[in-house]
Write a protein that holds these residues in place. Structure first.
Motif, PDB file in Angstrom:
ATOM      1  N   THR A  37       0.804  -1.198   0.000  1.00  0.00           N
ATOM      2  CA  THR A  37       0.000   0.000   0.000  1.00  0.00           C
ATOM      3  C   THR A  37       0.844   1.258   0.000  1.00  0.00           C
ATOM      4  N   LEU A  40       1.211   4.706   5.048  1.00  0.00           N
ATOM      5  CA  LEU A  40      -0.054   5.020   5.688  1.00  0.00           C
ATOM      6  C   LEU A  40       0.096   6.156   6.663  1.00  0.00           C
ATOM      7  N   THR A  86      -7.250  -0.598   4.012  1.00  0.00           N
ATOM      8  CA  THR A  86      -8.532  -0.503   3.314  1.00  0.00           C
ATOM      9  C   THR A  86      -9.619  -0.130   4.320  1.00  0.00           C
ATOM     10  N   THR A  87     -10.814   0.125   3.808  1.00  0.00           N
ATOM     11  CA  THR A  87     -11.943   0.451   4.681  1.00  0.00           C
ATOM     12  C   THR A  87     -12.750  -0.795   5.063  1.00  0.00           C
ATOM     13  N   HIS A  90     -13.595  -0.976   8.855  1.00  0.00           N
ATOM     14  CA  HIS A  90     -13.763   0.264   9.601  1.00  0.00           C
ATOM     15  C   HIS A  90     -14.993   0.244  10.500  1.00  0.00           C
ATOM     16  N   LEU A 102      -7.762   5.737   6.901  1.00  0.00           N
ATOM     17  CA  LEU A 102      -6.965   5.197   5.809  1.00  0.00           C
ATOM     18  C   LEU A 102      -5.656   5.956   5.706  1.00  0.00           C
TER      19      LEU A 102
END
Length: 284
Positions: A37, A40, A86-87, A90, A102
């Motif tokens: 990713t 973050l 990622t969501t 959440h 995120l």
């Protein structure tokens, strides 16, 4: 060792632990069989005050959520942030009192406690993610990275203690990424906690071996493990000490062989099916 089984087979980490320093250092001497990713960020509103016990968890998975639960028990008025790739989870995090976010800009208001529990396999720049996490730390409290005992150059049932050498950089991509991430943390003044194999009732090598029935592997290879609950408690104990630039080892207090682990699984009566055995060569 396996808390899901009969209490006869339940070994917990003794607390309080003597947190001795390295690098590399160990919270307890133990043997390890070494089997081998975008960056973050978390956004904190500038209008939002930061509490002295607020915590950012990078990678609030199984271990991170247990850390959150235990941290809130000790600091009921704190805010706990959870940073994810990622969501997907959440809504789950919100329900358990973790403020999810995120990847995003660096925080305007840094947090005093940061624990990084995210694994390396979901990112192309793991050390870079640690740098972002370090930038979100205020320098107060503690910054802790949960690393792995896989970095030790120790195998074949040899003793592994605080003075054991690590795998040289360049020898293994798996350990390279962990050691480079550790260096980022240590240079920032944080600490690294090298954890042995994590497990709970439904996660760990015993689950995989049981699903196979028979496994082509040595039955006598010593396995050092640590329960998720104990790993979380150890991480919190280290963070509360507000130490700087230290490396620790986390494992339970009784290493067992593969065969001993599965014998206890079979005797526990808490699992469906029965493990038949290991078929690998047992060394004398």
């Amino acid at each position: 060792i396996y808390k899901a089984m009969a209490s006869t087979y339940h070994y917990r980490l003794p607390y309080p632990l003597p947190l001795t320093a390295a690098p590399p250092a160990s919270a307890s001497r133990c043997r390890f069989p070494m089997a081998s990713t975008a960056p973050l960020g978390v956004t904190v509103s500038t209008s939002e005050s930061v509490g002295q016990n607020d915590l950012l968890i990078v990678g609030p998975g199984v271990l991170g959520r247990i850390v959150a639960e235990k941290w809130r028990q000790e600091h009921p008025d704190c805010k706990i942030y959870g940073q994810t790739a990622t969501t997907d989870h959440h809504s789950e995090l919100t329900k358990i009192g973790i403020i999810p976010s995120l990847k995003g800009p660096r925080v305007d208001q840094k947090v005093p406690y940061v624990i990084f529990c995210a694994p390396p396999y979901r990112t192309d720049d793991y050390p870079g993610d640690l740098r972002v996490a370090a930038s979100n730390w205020s320098g107060e409290g503690s910054f802790l990275f949960t690393s792995s005992t896989a970095v030790y150059d120790c195998n074949d049932n040899g003793f592994c203690g605080e003075d054991s050498p690590c795998v040289p950089i360049g020898m293994s991509p798996r350990t390279d990424v962990l050691l480079k991430a550790e260096n980022v943390v240590l240079e920032a003044g944080g600490c690294a906690l090298r954890l042995a194999g994590l497990y709970k009732k439904d996660q760990g090598p015993h689950v995989f071996w049981l699903s196979k029935g028979t496994v082509d592997a040595r039955p006598d290879l010593i396995i050092s493990m640590i329960h998720y609950e104990d790993a979380a408690s150890l991480g919190i104990a280290i963070m509360k000490r507000r130490l700087r630039g230290r490396v620790f080892v986390g494992c339970d207090n009784q290493p067992l062989s593969r065969q001993e682990i599965m014998d206890r699984v079979n005797r526990s009566g808490k699992f469906d099916g029965k493990f038949e055995g290991f078929t690998g060569y047992r060394r004398s």
